[in-house]
Enzyme design. Structure first.
Site, PDB file in Angstrom:
ATOM      1  N   HIS A   1      -7.689  -6.104   0.406  1.00 14.35           N
ATOM      2  CA  HIS A   1      -6.629  -5.124   0.526  1.00 14.35           C
ATOM      3  C   HIS A   1      -5.416  -5.873   1.373  1.00 14.35           C
ATOM      4  CE1 HIS A   1      -4.510  -1.442  -0.240  1.00 14.35           C
ATOM      5  NE2 HIS A   1      -4.521  -1.285   1.082  1.00 14.35           N
TER       6      HIS A   1
ATOM      7  N   SER B   1       0.964  -1.128  -0.005  1.00 11.90           N
ATOM      8  CA  SER B   1       0.024  -0.034   0.126  1.00 11.90           C
ATOM      9  C   SER B   1       0.844   1.291  -0.092  1.00 11.90           C
ATOM     10  CB  SER B   1      -1.040   0.019   1.149  1.00 11.90           C
ATOM     11  OG  SER B   1      -2.176   0.874   1.044  1.00 11.90           O
TER      12      SER B   1
END
Length: 251
Positions: free
Chosen positions: A226, A92
């Site tokens: 995610h 990320s």
């Protein structure tokens, strides 16, 4: 500050390891996030994790002003280590930091990373912006819970919020205000990894990382959202422990 003791944490020293995996944490993450990887990875690799300012043992230090300064300080800390091939891994926000560190190493220091593995992030040239860092504390916690990075129980406590939310908010600011500065592409191989149910980045967006290197590129989808890497840590470690394609040296 750019010394290795300031920026880098090694939970299991392996002086005979052939290569070093350097982990760049996600927004709100810290060096301890990857502590379990140190013992789990192939014996041929040593895991080193970057500790950003403003968390854990660097809690009282001011946050880094911008991405370029952050990348330059981390790269300087890595250069001070013994010369072993470096595999950079970032998830990320950490993917952007890892990319900028790779650029600094290659174009400032003449050191080409053996591989750049970017996780859960669209390509740098596809910066989406965002306003999560401007949200209220409650909304910010809801965002984190929605991403799967926390169950929200810890951050329901006001004292815990006062400790953890400033770093999380600052990390989101760093990611959301990041704007790619075009220039010479990297030469190292790039592997982009995402969860096949990630709502933050789609396969087509992750595939555009190929535009940022003249070297080989591959895209890998693993099960999950995610934060797929929590359940798929073994698969990620297998990717990181692939044979080194390029030795550390002058680019």
């Amino acid at each position: 500050m750019s010394s290795s003791t300031t920026w880098l944490r090694c939970h299991e020293s392996r002086p005979r390891a052939e290569a070093r995996v350097v982990c760049l944490p996600h927004a709100g993450g810290a060096a301890s996030s990857y502590a379990s990887w140190a013992a789990a990875i192939s014996p041929a690799f040593e895991v080193v994790t970057v500790q950003y300012p403003g968390r854990e043992d660097r809690l009282v230090e001011p946050f880094t002003v911008g991405m370029s300064t952050l990348a330059e300080d981390i790269a300087s800390a890595l250069v001070s280590l013994d010369e072993r091939p470096i595999v950079l891994f970032g998830h990320s926000l950490g993917a952007l930091v890892a990319y900028e560190v790779a650029r600094t190493l290659e174009f400032r220091d003449g050191i080409m990373p053996a591989r750049l593995v970017v996780s859960g992030r669209r390509a740098p040239s596809d910066s989406p912006g965002g306003s999560v860092h401007l949200m209220s504390d409650d909304a910010l916690v809801d965002e984190l819970v929605g991403l799967g990075g926390t169950d929200g129980v810890l951050l329901a406590d006001p004292d815990a919020r006062s400790v953890f939310l400033p770093a999380i908010r600052e990390d989101f600011r760093l990611a959301e205000t990041y704007r790619h500065v075009s220039g010479v592409d990297l030469s190292c191989p790039i592997t982009s990894v995402i969860g096949n149910e990630d709502t933050e980045v789609k396969a087509a967006q992750a595939a555009r990382w190929a535009d940022h290197t003249t070297g080989p590129f591959d895209l890998i989808l693993l099960p999950g959202g995610h934060f797929y890497l929590i359940d798929e840590a073994e698969a990620v470690l297998d990717l990181l422990a692939r044979p080194i394609p390029v030795m550390r040296g002058s680019s």
